[in-house]
Write a protein that holds these residues in place. Sequence first.
Motif, short mmCIF file in Angstrom:
data_model
loop_
_atom_site.label_atom_id
_atom_site.label_comp_id
_atom_site.label_asym_id
_atom_site.label_seq_id
_atom_site.Cartn_x
_atom_site.Cartn_y
_atom_site.Cartn_z
N ARG A 191 0.95 -1.04 -0.27
CA ARG A 191 -0.04 -0.06 -0.13
C ARG A 191 0.69 1.32 0.04
N SER A 223 0.77 3.88 -3.05
CA SER A 223 0.52 5.12 -2.78
C SER A 223 1.64 6.05 -3.29
N CYS A 255 -3.04 3.75 -10.55
CA CYS A 255 -4.24 3.45 -9.54
C CYS A 255 -4.61 2.14 -9.52
N TRP A 273 -2.91 0.15 -7.21
CA TRP A 273 -3.32 0.54 -5.92
C TRP A 273 -4.70 -0.35 -5.49
N VAL A 274 -5.61 -0.02 -6.47
CA VAL A 274 -6.88 -0.91 -6.20
C VAL A 274 -6.69 -2.33 -5.95
N GLU A 306 -5.57 -2.66 -2.77
CA GLU A 306 -6.66 -2.52 -1.30
C GLU A 306 -7.60 -3.72 -1.67
N LEU A 327 -10.11 9.16 -8.52
CA LEU A 327 -9.90 8.07 -7.77
C LEU A 327 -8.91 8.25 -6.88
N VAL A 328 -7.88 9.17 -7.09
CA VAL A 328 -6.68 9.59 -6.22
C VAL A 328 -7.35 10.46 -5.20
N MET A 345 -8.70 7.97 -2.69
CA MET A 345 -7.92 6.88 -2.10
C MET A 345 -7.85 7.07 -0.65
N ARG A 346 -7.50 7.99 0.17
CA ARG A 346 -7.24 7.95 1.42
C ARG A 346 -8.53 7.64 2.18
N GLU A 350 -8.89 3.80 1.87
CA GLU A 350 -7.98 2.96 2.75
C GLU A 350 -8.57 3.00 4.24
#
Length: 164
Positions: A63, A67, A86, A89-90, A93, A133-134, A137-138, A141
């Motif tokens: 992660r 990130s 992304c 990242w997805v 996650e 999406l960015v 993200m937080r 998460e």
Amino acid sequence: TPAEPATAAPRSAIQAKMQKLRLYEQMRIRIEECRGGQPLFPAERLAFAQVAREREEEVMSTRRETSEMVDAVQRGSSKRAIAEACLEWVINERHIHELRHAMGGKSDCKSSNDAHLRAKVRKVDARRKPLQLVAAMRELESAHPWSRALAMGVDAIEEQLSSG
């Protein structure tokens, strides 16, 4: 013979590592079977506890890496590069969600926050506007393990990103 004790220790270490790999593979299969359904049974969670902790350390490290990758590419990169970062990242996650769900984690996400995140996720056009999406993200998460509806929304984003 004197050589036997010297080879016994490496052999037992190899056996222990193989046992751990088998346990990890069993856990991975059971997590896949739990996807979108009920978490693992308590006895399974107990049996998989050590490898689950190690797996969580791995995905949390990933992660941080994904990130950082997203942060790095969003400055001056193409939409395609941002979308690819992304996607990484997805995927990670999703792994975090599946692991925490299978191990019996309860969502800390309040229903109003869950509804807010689901609405936000539905509006994301990750392929054409990956910065949407960015921006989410937080929040995503911090909402693990996700509700089933939120997980399905994030799955849809993964499909958007991987299809283009």
